[in-house]
Write a protein that holds these residues in place. Structure first.
Motif, mmCIF file in Angstrom:
data_model
loop_
_atom_site.group_PDB
_atom_site.id
_atom_site.type_symbol
_atom_site.label_atom_id
_atom_site.label_comp_id
_atom_site.label_asym_id
_atom_site.label_seq_id
_atom_site.Cartn_x
_atom_site.Cartn_y
_atom_site.Cartn_z
ATOM 1 N N ASP A 66 0.873 -1.234 0.088
ATOM 2 C CA ASP A 66 -0.156 0.049 -0.033
ATOM 3 C C ASP A 66 0.806 1.483 0.122
ATOM 4 O O ASP A 66 0.639 2.069 -0.959
ATOM 5 N N ALA A 67 1.777 0.980 0.849
ATOM 6 C CA ALA A 67 2.842 2.388 0.941
ATOM 7 C C ALA A 67 3.666 2.657 -0.453
ATOM 8 O O ALA A 67 3.596 3.807 -0.713
ATOM 9 N N VAL A 68 4.007 1.606 -0.916
ATOM 10 C CA VAL A 68 4.760 1.600 -2.133
ATOM 11 C C VAL A 68 3.980 2.370 -3.233
ATOM 12 O O VAL A 68 4.194 3.164 -4.168
ATOM 13 N N ALA A 69 2.809 1.390 -3.353
ATOM 14 C CA ALA A 69 1.701 2.095 -4.330
ATOM 15 C C ALA A 69 1.447 3.584 -4.162
ATOM 16 O O ALA A 69 1.176 4.259 -5.200
ATOM 17 N N ASN A 70 1.693 4.095 -2.878
ATOM 18 C CA ASN A 70 1.303 5.413 -2.786
ATOM 19 C C ASN A 70 2.815 6.244 -2.760
ATOM 20 O O ASN A 70 2.525 7.659 -2.349
ATOM 21 N N ALA A 71 3.704 5.544 -3.315
ATOM 22 C CA ALA A 71 4.983 6.273 -3.324
ATOM 23 C C ALA A 71 5.705 6.800 -1.872
ATOM 24 O O ALA A 71 6.263 7.694 -1.806
ATOM 25 N N HIS A 72 4.918 6.086 -0.817
ATOM 26 C CA HIS A 72 5.505 6.601 0.435
ATOM 27 C C HIS A 72 6.716 5.550 0.870
ATOM 28 O O HIS A 72 6.237 4.766 1.616
ATOM 29 N N TYR A 73 7.476 5.784 0.260
ATOM 30 C CA TYR A 73 8.880 4.680 0.464
ATOM 31 C C TYR A 73 9.411 4.490 1.747
ATOM 32 O O TYR A 73 9.682 3.475 2.207
ATOM 33 N N ALA A 74 9.620 5.896 2.634
ATOM 34 C CA ALA A 74 10.217 5.814 3.523
ATOM 35 C C ALA A 74 9.139 5.098 4.816
ATOM 36 O O ALA A 74 9.676 4.144 5.638
ATOM 37 N N PHE A 136 14.813 -4.747 1.515
ATOM 38 C CA PHE A 136 13.822 -3.857 1.002
ATOM 39 C C PHE A 136 13.831 -2.713 1.596
ATOM 40 O O PHE A 136 13.871 -1.710 0.785
ATOM 41 N N ALA A 137 13.975 -2.586 2.966
ATOM 42 C CA ALA A 137 13.886 -1.190 3.729
ATOM 43 C C ALA A 137 14.994 -0.497 2.998
ATOM 44 O O ALA A 137 14.967 0.704 2.913
ATOM 45 N N VAL A 138 16.150 -0.999 2.889
ATOM 46 C CA VAL A 138 17.381 -0.023 2.283
ATOM 47 C C VAL A 138 17.032 0.373 1.108
ATOM 48 O O VAL A 138 17.391 1.563 0.792
ATOM 49 N N LYS A 139 16.574 -0.428 0.423
ATOM 50 C CA LYS A 139 16.271 0.287 -1.277
ATOM 51 C C LYS A 139 15.019 0.973 -1.246
ATOM 52 O O LYS A 139 14.967 1.932 -1.926
ATOM 53 N N ALA A 140 14.056 0.685 -0.170
ATOM 54 C CA ALA A 140 12.906 1.760 -0.191
ATOM 55 C C ALA A 140 13.465 2.916 0.275
ATOM 56 O O ALA A 140 13.106 4.038 -0.326
ATOM 57 N N ARG A 141 14.555 3.239 1.160
ATOM 58 C CA ARG A 141 15.011 4.352 1.392
ATOM 59 C C ARG A 141 15.702 5.117 0.586
ATOM 60 O O ARG A 141 15.740 6.269 0.245
ATOM 61 N N ASP A 142 16.357 4.440 -0.293
ATOM 62 C CA ASP A 142 17.101 4.934 -1.537
ATOM 63 C C ASP A 142 16.146 5.289 -2.424
ATOM 64 O O ASP A 142 16.131 6.435 -3.109
ATOM 65 N N ALA A 143 14.787 4.696 -2.696
ATOM 66 C CA ALA A 143 13.795 5.113 -3.609
ATOM 67 C C ALA A 143 13.378 6.500 -3.178
ATOM 68 O O ALA A 143 12.884 7.333 -3.947
ATOM 69 N N ASP A 144 13.262 6.527 -1.905
ATOM 70 C CA ASP A 144 12.671 7.940 -1.402
ATOM 71 C C ASP A 144 13.318 8.976 -1.570
ATOM 72 O O ASP A 144 12.813 10.222 -1.845
ATOM 73 N N LYS A 145 14.686 8.787 -1.862
ATOM 74 C CA LYS A 145 15.537 9.894 -2.234
ATOM 75 C C LYS A 145 15.753 10.011 -3.617
ATOM 76 O O LYS A 145 16.244 11.360 -4.175
ATOM 77 N N ASN A 146 15.789 8.959 -4.242
ATOM 78 C CA ASN A 146 16.067 8.917 -5.737
ATOM 79 C C ASN A 146 15.290 8.124 -6.421
ATOM 80 O O ASN A 146 15.240 6.840 -6.348
ATOM 81 N N ILE A 147 14.481 8.414 -7.450
ATOM 82 C CA ILE A 147 13.307 8.089 -8.068
ATOM 83 C C ILE A 147 14.012 6.637 -8.800
ATOM 84 O O ILE A 147 13.395 5.900 -9.179
ATOM 85 N N GLN A 148 15.225 6.920 -9.400
ATOM 86 C CA GLN A 148 16.018 5.758 -10.160
ATOM 87 C C GLN A 148 15.928 4.335 -9.381
ATOM 88 O O GLN A 148 16.052 3.385 -9.912
ATOM 89 N N SER A 149 15.920 4.426 -8.011
ATOM 90 C CA SER A 149 16.024 3.032 -7.153
ATOM 91 C C SER A 149 14.680 2.478 -7.053
ATOM 92 O O SER A 149 14.624 1.491 -6.415
ATOM 93 N N ILE A 150 13.589 2.960 -7.813
ATOM 94 C CA ILE A 150 12.214 2.516 -7.502
ATOM 95 C C ILE A 150 11.943 1.132 -7.889
ATOM 96 O O ILE A 150 11.561 0.104 -7.265
ATOM 97 N N THR A 151 12.748 0.748 -9.237
ATOM 98 C CA THR A 151 12.625 -0.621 -9.702
ATOM 99 C C THR A 151 13.424 -1.614 -8.672
ATOM 100 O O THR A 151 13.035 -2.649 -8.361
ATOM 101 N N GLU A 152 14.492 -1.171 -8.083
ATOM 102 C CA GLU A 152 15.403 -2.190 -7.258
ATOM 103 C C GLU A 152 14.400 -2.356 -6.069
ATOM 104 O O GLU A 152 14.256 -3.433 -5.466
#
Ligand code: HEC
Length: 174
Positions: A66-74, A136-152
Motif C-alpha cells: 500500500d505504501a509503495v503504491a502511494n510512493a511513500h517509500y520511507a 527491501f527497507a534499504v532499497k525503499a529508503r534509496d527510492a525515497d531519495k532517488n526515483i531511479q531506485s524504485i525498480t530495485e
C-alpha cells in the motif's frame, strides 16, 4: 486476406506457448494436491501463536505494498524493518535456538517454544524472509531519495514475497 492469413499463422504458432503458459498458471493446483510439505508439529498454543504471527506477516506485506503504491517509500521501509525485519518481534521465533530470552512474558514463552521446535531448514527460510524485509527497507529508503531506485525497491519487495512462498512450499503446521 493477407492479414487474416497472418493472424491465423500467429494463432497457430503461438498456441503451444499459450498452452504452456496456461499450464504454468494452473500448476499450483497439482502442487496443492500432491502435498509433500513437512509437518511442523507445534503444540496447539504454539501453532495458534505461529499462525497469528503469519497473519501479521500478511498484514505487514499488504501495508508495505500500500505504501509503495502511494510512493511513500520511507513509510514502507519503516513497516518492513519494524514489522517484518530480523530485529522485529515478528522474527523472534526464527532466532537461533540458543538466543537468550530476556523477557519471559506469555508471548516470549511461545516464541521461545517456536525457536526450540522449529526445524533448522525452516529457520533458515524464515531468516531469509526477515532479512529480505531489511534489504527491501534499504532499497525503499534509496527510492525515497532517488526515483531511479524504485525498480530495485520493487524487486526487493518481490523477494520478500518469494521467501514467504519458499517456506509455504516446504512446510505445513496442519
Ligand atoms: C519459515 C517459514 C515461513 C515463512 C518465511 C512464512 N510462512 Fe506463512 N506459514 C508457514 C507455515 C508452515 C504455515 C502453515 C501452513 C499450513 O499448515 O498449511 C503458514 C501459514 C501462513 C498463513 C495462514 C495463517 C492462518 O491463520 O491460517 C498466512 C496468511 C501466512 N502464512 C502468510 C505469510 C506471509 C505473508 C509470509 C511472508 C511475509 C509468510 N507467511 C512467511 C511458514 C512460513
Amino acid at each position: 486476406m493477407k492479414t487474416l492469413f497472418a493472424i491465423l499463422i500467429c494463432t497457430v504458432v503461438n498456441f503451444p506457448a499459450l498452452a504452456e503458459d496456461m499450464t504454468s498458471h494452473t500448476q499450483p493446483l497439482s502442487v496443492i494436491n500432491d502435498d509433500s510439505r513437512q509437518l511442523v508439529n507445534y503444540p496447539p498454543d504454539v501453532k495458534a501463536h505461529a499462525l497469528a504471527n503469519m497473519r501479521g506477516h500478511l498484514k505487514a506485506l499488504a501495508d508495505i505494498m500500500d505504501a509503495v503504491a502511494n510512493a511513500h517509500y520511507a513509510v514502507a521501509a519503516d513497516i518492513a524493518d519494524n514489522r517484518l525485519g530480523m530485529n522485529s518481534s515478528a522474527a523472534v521465533g526464527c532466532q537461533p535456538k540458543d538466543m537468550k530470552m530476556m523477557q519471559m512474558s506469555k508471548t516470549y514463552h511461545l516464541d521461545y517454544q517456536m525457536q526450540q521446535l522449529m526445524p533448522e531448514e525452516m529457520r533458515v527460510l524464515g531468516q531469509n524472509m526477515h532479512r529480505a524485509a531489511n534489504e527491501f527497507a534499504v532499497k525503499a529508503r534509496d527510492a525515497d531519495k532517488n526515483i531511479q531506485s524504485i525498480t530495485e525497491a520493487n524487486m526487493a519487495l518481490t523477494k520478500i514475497a518469494r521467501q514467504c512462498v519458499a517456506c509455504h512450499e516446504s512446510f505445513r503446521m496442519q
